[in-house]
Write a protein that holds these residues in place. Structure first.
Motif, mmCIF file in Angstrom:
data_model
loop_
_atom_site.group_PDB
_atom_site.id
_atom_site.type_symbol
_atom_site.label_atom_id
_atom_site.label_comp_id
_atom_site.label_asym_id
_atom_site.label_seq_id
_atom_site.Cartn_x
_atom_site.Cartn_y
_atom_site.Cartn_z
ATOM 1 N N THR A 84 44.602 -34.851 19.747
ATOM 2 C CA THR A 84 45.243 -35.308 20.975
ATOM 3 C C THR A 84 44.150 -35.486 22.015
ATOM 4 O OG1 THR A 84 45.654 -33.036 21.720
ATOM 5 C CG2 THR A 84 47.433 -34.136 20.499
ATOM 6 N N ASP A 86 43.993 -35.733 26.256
ATOM 7 C CA ASP A 86 44.728 -35.597 27.514
ATOM 8 C C ASP A 86 43.801 -35.894 28.677
ATOM 9 O OD1 ASP A 86 46.770 -34.578 25.901
ATOM 10 O OD2 ASP A 86 46.383 -32.498 26.448
ATOM 11 N N LYS A 90 48.220 -34.806 31.417
ATOM 12 C CA LYS A 90 48.988 -35.908 30.837
ATOM 13 C C LYS A 90 48.437 -36.265 29.461
ATOM 14 C CE LYS A 90 49.994 -37.798 35.336
ATOM 15 N NZ LYS A 90 49.074 -38.131 36.391
ATOM 16 N N ARG A 91 49.308 -36.354 28.481
ATOM 17 C CA ARG A 91 48.909 -36.739 27.132
ATOM 18 C C ARG A 91 48.652 -38.240 27.110
ATOM 19 N NH1 ARG A 91 49.966 -33.438 22.791
ATOM 20 N NH2 ARG A 91 48.546 -32.306 24.142
ATOM 21 N N VAL A 94 47.741 -39.606 20.651
ATOM 22 C CA VAL A 94 47.735 -38.758 19.466
ATOM 23 C C VAL A 94 47.224 -39.633 18.340
ATOM 24 C CG1 VAL A 94 49.104 -37.348 17.885
ATOM 25 C CG2 VAL A 94 49.744 -37.474 20.312
#
Length: 146
Positions: A84, A86, A90-91, A94
């Protein structure tokens, strides 16, 4: 943020290095060796199920977090990891990444494949591919300097 979006993408980057697959693989497998061309990990556990984690960014800029888990490792042949990315809380994305090391005359043919979902327009596949190309170029420079 009220607008939510997803964009799926796959990209493949191929590079040839004038070093054996064992040497190129080692540049991914050791914490100090990898830190020469990739942001230094706060945590680095290179084994199936192990984690690679780093958090950082430009001075005064946003903090980025890379959090990876190694899914498969075949020495000198293949590395598969999921990660992931970020920005602050906030992502951004993926991804699943496969790095393959093929022996060729005079060195290694590396095949880097990333399959990702990019979230809420915080990053784009084009930006990620560009950054990855620069990273693999840097790997080549480090290998040549050794």
């Amino acid at each position: 943020m009220s607008d939510r979006s997803t964009k799926h993408s796959t990209f493949v980057i191929e590079r040839n290095y004038k070093h054996t697959p064992a040497r190129v693989f080692a540049a991914w497998a050791g914490q100090a060796a990898k830190a020469a061309w990739f942001p230094k990990a706060d945590e680095f556990d290179f084994r199936v199920g192990g984690r690679e984690f780093n958090r950082g960014g430009p001075p005064g800029g946003p903090a980025y977090t890379f959090d990876a888990c190694y899914q498969e490792i075949v020495e000198n042949k293949r590395i598969v990891y999921s990660y992931t990315l970020d920005v602050e809380d906030k992502r951004m994305s993926v991804s699943v990444t496969t790095v393959e090391f093929e022996s060729v005359d005079g060195g290694t043919h590396l095949i880097y494949t990333e399959q990702g979902v990019f979230l809420d327009d915080l990053d784009t596949p084009e930006q990620r591919e560009h950054g990855t190309r620069l990273m693999l170029d840097r790997l080549g420079e480090v290998l040549e300097g050794q």
